[in-house]
Write an enzyme that holds these catalytic residues in place. Structure first.
Site, PDB file in Angstrom:
ATOM      1  N   TYR A   4       0.834  -1.222   0.000  1.00 46.67           N
ATOM      2  CA  TYR A   4       0.000   0.000   0.000  1.00 46.67           C
ATOM      3  C   TYR A   4       0.861   1.261   0.000  1.00 46.67           C
ATOM      4  O   TYR A   4       0.434   2.290  -0.530  1.00 46.67           O
ATOM      5  CB  TYR A   4      -1.019  -0.030   1.150  1.00 46.67           C
ATOM      6  CG  TYR A   4      -2.158  -0.969   0.811  1.00 46.67           C
ATOM      7  CD1 TYR A   4      -3.157  -0.581  -0.089  1.00 46.67           C
ATOM      8  CD2 TYR A   4      -2.206  -2.252   1.322  1.00 46.67           C
ATOM      9  CE1 TYR A   4      -4.169  -1.451  -0.449  1.00 46.67           C
ATOM     10  CE2 TYR A   4      -3.229  -3.136   0.966  1.00 46.67           C
ATOM     11  CZ  TYR A   4      -4.205  -2.720   0.080  1.00 46.67           C
ATOM     12  OH  TYR A   4      -5.206  -3.576  -0.294  1.00 46.67           O
ATOM     13  N   GLN A  37     -15.475   2.608  -6.049  1.00 47.24           N
ATOM     14  CA  GLN A  37     -14.793   1.428  -5.502  1.00 47.24           C
ATOM     15  C   GLN A  37     -13.302   1.712  -5.384  1.00 47.24           C
ATOM     16  O   GLN A  37     -12.552   0.890  -4.890  1.00 47.24           O
ATOM     17  CB  GLN A  37     -15.013   0.233  -6.429  1.00 47.24           C
ATOM     18  CG  GLN A  37     -16.465  -0.154  -6.572  1.00 47.24           C
ATOM     19  CD  GLN A  37     -16.669  -1.139  -7.715  1.00 47.24           C
ATOM     20  OE1 GLN A  37     -16.500  -2.335  -7.563  1.00 47.24           O
ATOM     21  NE2 GLN A  37     -17.023  -0.616  -8.879  1.00 47.24           N
ATOM     22  N   ASN A  38     -12.893   2.875  -5.880  1.00 48.20           N
ATOM     23  CA  ASN A  38     -11.464   3.198  -5.898  1.00 48.20           C
ATOM     24  C   ASN A  38     -11.013   3.732  -4.544  1.00 48.20           C
ATOM     25  O   ASN A  38     -11.756   4.428  -3.858  1.00 48.20           O
ATOM     26  CB  ASN A  38     -11.165   4.237  -6.981  1.00 48.20           C
ATOM     27  CG  ASN A  38     -11.541   3.721  -8.362  1.00 48.20           C
ATOM     28  OD1 ASN A  38     -11.725   2.515  -8.530  1.00 48.20           O
ATOM     29  ND2 ASN A  38     -11.661   4.606  -9.319  1.00 48.20           N
ATOM     30  N   ARG A  68       1.320   1.850  -3.601  1.00 49.86           N
ATOM     31  CA  ARG A  68       0.090   2.358  -4.223  1.00 49.86           C
ATOM     32  C   ARG A  68      -0.093   3.847  -3.895  1.00 49.86           C
ATOM     33  O   ARG A  68      -0.533   4.638  -4.703  1.00 49.86           O
ATOM     34  CB  ARG A  68      -1.164   1.603  -3.733  1.00 49.86           C
ATOM     35  CG  ARG A  68      -1.177   0.084  -3.889  1.00 49.86           C
ATOM     36  CD  ARG A  68      -1.428  -0.344  -5.322  1.00 49.86           C
ATOM     37  NE  ARG A  68      -0.292  -0.106  -6.208  1.00 49.86           N
ATOM     38  CZ  ARG A  68       0.876  -0.770  -6.170  1.00 49.86           C
ATOM     39  NH1 ARG A  68       1.082  -1.706  -5.270  1.00 49.86           N
ATOM     40  NH2 ARG A  68       1.842  -0.505  -7.023  1.00 49.86           N
ATOM     41  N   HIS A 103     -14.725   0.931  -0.843  1.00 47.20           N
ATOM     42  CA  HIS A 103     -13.643   0.004  -0.499  1.00 47.20           C
ATOM     43  C   HIS A 103     -12.518   0.660   0.296  1.00 47.20           C
ATOM     44  O   HIS A 103     -11.400   0.152   0.323  1.00 47.20           O
ATOM     45  CB  HIS A 103     -13.096  -0.658  -1.771  1.00 47.20           C
ATOM     46  CG  HIS A 103     -14.108  -1.543  -2.455  1.00 47.20           C
ATOM     47  ND1 HIS A 103     -13.999  -1.989  -3.743  1.00 47.20           N
ATOM     48  CD2 HIS A 103     -15.279  -2.062  -1.984  1.00 47.20           C
ATOM     49  CE1 HIS A 103     -15.058  -2.742  -4.047  1.00 47.20           C
ATOM     50  NE2 HIS A 103     -15.849  -2.793  -3.004  1.00 47.20           N
ATOM     51  N   THR A 140     -15.972   0.009 -14.355  1.00 45.28           N
ATOM     52  CA  THR A 140     -15.927  -1.131 -13.431  1.00 45.28           C
ATOM     53  C   THR A 140     -16.379  -2.391 -14.150  1.00 45.28           C
ATOM     54  O   THR A 140     -17.330  -2.350 -14.939  1.00 45.28           O
ATOM     55  CB  THR A 140     -16.761  -0.906 -12.143  1.00 45.28           C
ATOM     56  OG1 THR A 140     -16.869  -2.161 -11.442  1.00 45.28           O
ATOM     57  CG2 THR A 140     -18.151  -0.372 -12.409  1.00 45.28           C
ATOM     58  N   SER A 141     -15.688  -3.485 -13.879  1.00 45.88           N
ATOM     59  CA  SER A 141     -16.036  -4.760 -14.527  1.00 45.88           C
ATOM     60  C   SER A 141     -17.295  -5.358 -13.906  1.00 45.88           C
ATOM     61  O   SER A 141     -17.793  -6.370 -14.376  1.00 45.88           O
ATOM     62  CB  SER A 141     -14.869  -5.740 -14.392  1.00 45.88           C
ATOM     63  OG  SER A 141     -14.588  -5.960 -13.027  1.00 45.88           O
TER      64      SER A 141
HETATM   65  N1  APR Z   1     -11.893   4.082 -19.088  1.00 44.30           N
HETATM   66  C1  APR Z   1     -12.969   3.441 -18.569  1.00 44.30           C
HETATM   67  N2  APR Z   1     -12.955   2.127 -18.245  1.00 44.30           N
HETATM   68  C2  APR Z   1     -11.829   1.444 -18.451  1.00 44.30           C
HETATM   69  C3  APR Z   1     -10.656   2.029 -18.979  1.00 44.30           C
HETATM   70  C4  APR Z   1     -10.721   3.419 -19.323  1.00 44.30           C
HETATM   71  N3  APR Z   1      -9.675   4.079 -19.825  1.00 44.30           N
HETATM   72  N4  APR Z   1      -9.696   1.089 -19.064  1.00 44.30           N
HETATM   73  C5  APR Z   1     -10.236  -0.054 -18.595  1.00 44.30           C
HETATM   74  N5  APR Z   1     -11.517   0.150 -18.216  1.00 44.30           N
HETATM   75  C6  APR Z   1     -12.493  -0.790 -17.664  1.00 44.30           C
HETATM   76  C7  APR Z   1     -12.187  -2.254 -17.936  1.00 44.30           C
HETATM   77  O1  APR Z   1     -12.687  -2.627 -19.215  1.00 44.30           O
HETATM   78  C8  APR Z   1     -12.926  -2.947 -16.802  1.00 44.30           C
HETATM   79  O2  APR Z   1     -14.264  -3.257 -17.146  1.00 44.30           O
HETATM   80  O3  APR Z   1     -12.480  -0.671 -16.258  1.00 44.30           O
HETATM   81  C9  APR Z   1     -12.916  -1.889 -15.688  1.00 44.30           C
HETATM   82  C10 APR Z   1     -11.985  -2.202 -14.550  1.00 44.30           C
HETATM   83  O4  APR Z   1     -12.419  -3.362 -13.897  1.00 44.30           O
HETATM   84  P1  APR Z   1     -11.634  -3.955 -12.645  1.00 44.30           P
HETATM   85  O5  APR Z   1     -10.173  -3.959 -12.930  1.00 44.30           O
HETATM   86  O6  APR Z   1     -12.286  -5.239 -12.310  1.00 44.30           O
HETATM   87  O7  APR Z   1     -11.878  -2.868 -11.502  1.00 44.30           O
HETATM   88  P2  APR Z   1     -13.119  -2.671 -10.543  1.00 44.30           P
HETATM   89  O8  APR Z   1     -14.395  -3.083 -11.219  1.00 44.30           O
HETATM   90  O9  APR Z   1     -13.013  -1.305 -10.010  1.00 44.30           O
HETATM   91  O10 APR Z   1     -12.796  -3.700  -9.393  1.00 44.30           O
HETATM   92  C11 APR Z   1     -13.639  -3.787  -8.286  1.00 44.30           C
HETATM   93  O11 APR Z   1     -12.159  -5.290  -7.156  1.00 44.30           O
HETATM   94  O12 APR Z   1     -10.023  -5.957  -6.422  1.00 44.30           O
HETATM   95  C12 APR Z   1     -11.156  -5.289  -6.156  1.00 44.30           C
HETATM   96  O13 APR Z   1     -11.393  -3.837  -4.369  1.00 44.30           O
HETATM   97  C13 APR Z   1     -10.940  -3.885  -5.711  1.00 44.30           C
HETATM   98  O14 APR Z   1     -12.376  -1.990  -5.950  1.00 44.30           O
HETATM   99  C14 APR Z   1     -11.836  -3.099  -6.618  1.00 44.30           C
HETATM  100  C15 APR Z   1     -12.881  -4.100  -7.036  1.00 44.30           C
END
Ligand code: APR
Length: 230
Positions: A53, A86-87, A56, A104, A171-172
């Site tokens: 961290y 979630q960031n 980070r 989070h 977010t995914s």
């Molecule tokens: N602009 C917008 N979206 C984007 C970009 C961009 N430039 N680049 C990538 N992405 C999208 C990806 O396609 C994906 O769908 O952002 C998403 C990121 O997904 P994750 O990496 O899974 O992140 P997130 O959904 O925030 O994860 C949720 O998981 O590990 C934990 O606690 C952590 O808060 C986090 C949580």
């Protein structure tokens, strides 16, 4: 004033140079997420977790908000805006958003390991073994790790229930309970999802999928909502 609720994930910060989680092949900056972001990982190797961290935080200190964060902040001129993120970075705040809920946790806060109500602001990037709370216990990052409760979820649901417009960005939608927030938006209200690699979502009324990166996607969404929903 209409109310916009934004649910953001790692993708909104991608254009600011902060890596997303799932785009990096299951490893998080070279670590198994369970080693650095779980209570088990913390029990096994506190120093590894603290160093992780610290890195980070260093990274986040040098990052600036991008156009996506900025447009979200500017929407406060025409709407009541709540950001549910979630960031753990503070780029929404740096861009000027005034109402940000961190589901989070927050990178720039530390927390007591004996009393979860003792939360401290951090000035710099470093948290080390031996840094203690006022009750004498080791401080940990103020982060919601895998397997831990999400204390801000109730507030996030309340906000979502009262949203006139809901925007999901970067977010995914793989991590619950955050991913479930979309279910709380009224059927008749518009919902936008911005992502260059669109996550799979059940079709529903008034859902608009914007397959773009955060900055370009927010420009489009702003255009639509200023034209149709102010
Ligand atoms: N602009 C917008 N979206 C984007 C970009 C961009 N430039 N680049 C990538 N992405 C999208 C990806 O396609 C994906 O769908 O952002 C998403 C990121 O997904 P994750 O990496 O899974 O992140 P997130 O959904 O925030 O994860 C949720 O998981 O590990 C934990 O606690 C952590 O808060 C986090 C949580």
């Amino acid at each position: 004033m209409k109310k916009i609720v934004v649910l953001s994930g790692a993708g909104v910060s991608a254009e600011s140079g902060i890596k997303t989680f799932r785009d990096s092949g299951g490893l998080w900056e070279g670590h198994d997420v369970m080693d650095v972001a779980s209570p088990e990982g913390w029990a096994k190797d506190r120093e590894l977790v603290l160093n992780f961290y610290n890195e980070r935080r260093k990274n986040a200190l040098s990052a600036s908000p991008n156009k996506g964060h900025q447009i979200i902040a500017e929407l406060e001129n025409q709407f009541k805006v709540t950001v549910i993120t979630q960031n753990v970075d503070n780029l929404h705040e740096k861009a000027g958003s005034s109402n940000v809920i961190h589901l989070h946790g927050e990178l720039f806060k530390s927390r007591s390991t004996v009393d979860p109500n003792l939360i401290y602001d951090m000035d710099g990037w470093e948290l080390n073994i031996g840094d203690k709370c006022e009750k004498g216990s080791q401080l940990r990052p103020h982060i919601v790790w895998f397997g831990e409760m999400v204390p801000m979820m109730e507030v996030a649901v309340e906000e979502t229930l009262s949203a006139d417009i809901f925007i999901v960005i970067g977010t995914s939608l793989q991590v619950y309970p955050a991913a479930g927030l979309l279910e709380y938006v009224k059927e008749s209200n518009p919902k936008f999802i911005i992502d260059p690699n669109m996550p799979e979502v059940f079709p529903r009324p008034n859902l608009f999928l914007i397959e773009e990166v955060g900055s370009a996607g927010m420009k489009k969404v702003r255009e639509i909502i200023l034209k149709e929903y102010v």
